[in-house]
Scaffold this active site. Structure first.
Site: not given
Ligand code: UT7
Length: 325
Positions: A119, A252, A282
């Site tokens: 990225c 990005h 993204n």
């Molecule tokens: O391009 C390279 C750079 N990439 C990035 O910059 C990405 C950086 N990271 C992010 O943008 C965020 O960390 C994410 C969007 C990937 C994730 O957001 P988050 O607020 O960190 O969520 P999380 O991973 O802590 O997940 C929270 C909850 C989890 O459930 P529990 O364990 O709290 O019950 C996940 O299982 O959300 C759940 N979850 C989803 N639920 C519905 C994860 N993905 C999904 C989904 N739909 N697609």
């Protein structure tokens, strides 16, 4: 006389029709993957993405975006003496997608190569092209970020597959006595390679290892916010400018929360941040040139304004390019 690399044209390509979060959620539900428009929108700001049809490759999107960039620059493909294409989803292991693009464009026999910095790829490619131009080794460069990321997504992993999309953006850079790119900084910290990667490869005629993207989203998020702030400040310090000199911040496009946090840390008005992650998701190396082209063509970015372009992603890599448009 100082030589600058100046953007003289931009272009973009997005495949097919947008796929909304609701449509994607319905498709994923058919294979037992549970997600929703609400979750995607709240956690990322994404409302839709573009997904290339089977048979559409990175070089196809790069070709379309490059055609628009050349047209807006009023430059013929024959005048291009350098092509640098940033991608992590090349058409083939080799030749490079840049060479395939050169063939499609009928461009001249100047250097053509790919840059693999995920990225951050477009920032790496722009900085590299600038060094060629400043050294007098190229006069008219085509710099492209292009991806078909849908091909490396694990569609059973809801934590990653909803985040990415396909697309391409391109710019034509010309050697000029008028600025131009003012400064750039690139960084990498390989010790963080495991937080975002596609660890598979092809060997002995087979996919070896895991050929899908994996990500520790929270680690990437934390690092991204830190480095987007620090790298912007480094480049500004290099050229003796202040945050207040930036007219448009184009980071990005991974997550709207990262964009907001970066603006806050830098102390820049969010109205000065170009946001396209809601529309494109993204698109990795394509995200910055896509956002740039959107804001140029809708009239927000005007001649003489100063832009801070920023990449961050797998490697772990990051970088920024500061320029006068
Ligand atoms: O391009 C390279 C750079 N990439 C990035 O910059 C990405 C950086 N990271 C992010 O943008 C965020 O960390 C994410 C969007 C990937 C994730 O957001 P988050 O607020 O960190 O969520 P999380 O991973 O802590 O997940 C929270 C909850 C989890 O459930 P529990 O364990 O709290 O019950 C996940 O299982 O959300 C759940 N979850 C989803 N639920 C519905 C994860 N993905 C999904 C989904 N739909 N697609």
């Amino acid at each position: 006389m100082e030589i600058f690399s100046r953007i003289v044209g931009t272009g973009r390509a997005l495949p097919g029709k947008p796929v909304t979060n609701a449509e994607l959620a319905t498709r994923l539900a058919q294979s037992g993957v549970d997600t929703s428009d609400d979750w995607i929108r709240e956690r990322t700001g994404i409302s839709q993405r573009y997904i290339a049809a089977d048979g559409v490759h990175t070089s196809d999107l790069a070709f379309e975006a490059s055609g628009h960039a050349l047209q807006s620059a009023g430059v013929s493909a024959k005048d291009i003496d350098l092509i640098i294409l940033a991608t992590s989803t090349p058409d083939m292991i080799f030749p490079s997608t840049a060479c395939l693009l050169q063939k499609k464009l009928g461009a001249s026999g100047g250097a053509a190569f790919d840059v693999q910095a995920v990225c951050s790829g477009f920032a790496y490619a722009m900085a590299t092209a600038d060094l060629f131009i400043k050294a007098g080794k190229a006069k008219t460069a085509l710099v492209v970020g292009a991806e078909v990321f849908s091909g490396i997504l694990d569609w059973s992993d809801r934590a990653t597959c909803v985040l990415f999309g396909d697309g391409a953006g391109a710019v034509v850079l010309k050697a000029d006595s008028t600025p131009g790119i003012l400064g750039h900084r690139l960084h990498a910290r390989g010790e963080f390679e495991s937080i975002l990667r596609t660890p598979g490869t092809v060997s002995h005629g087979k996919a070896v290892g895991h050929p899908f993207l994996t990500m520790d989203g929270q680690s990437v998020f934390k690092l991204a916010v830190q480095v987007l702030d620090s790298v912007a400040r480094e480049v500004l310090a290099d050229v003796g400018h202040q945050v207040s000199d930036i007219d448009w911040l184009i980071p990005h496009q991974a997550n709207v929360r990262i964009l907001s946090a970066t603006a806050k840390r830098l102390g820049i008005d969010e109205a000065k941040v170009v946001v396209t992650v809601d529309q494109h998701a993204n698109t990795s190396a394509a995200s910055v040139p896509l956002a740039l082209d959107v804001a140029v063509r809708d009239g927000r970015i005007r001649s003489g304004q100063r832009l801070m372009l920023q990449g961050v992603g797998g490697g772990f890599t990051w970088g920024a390019v500061y320029l006068q448009f």
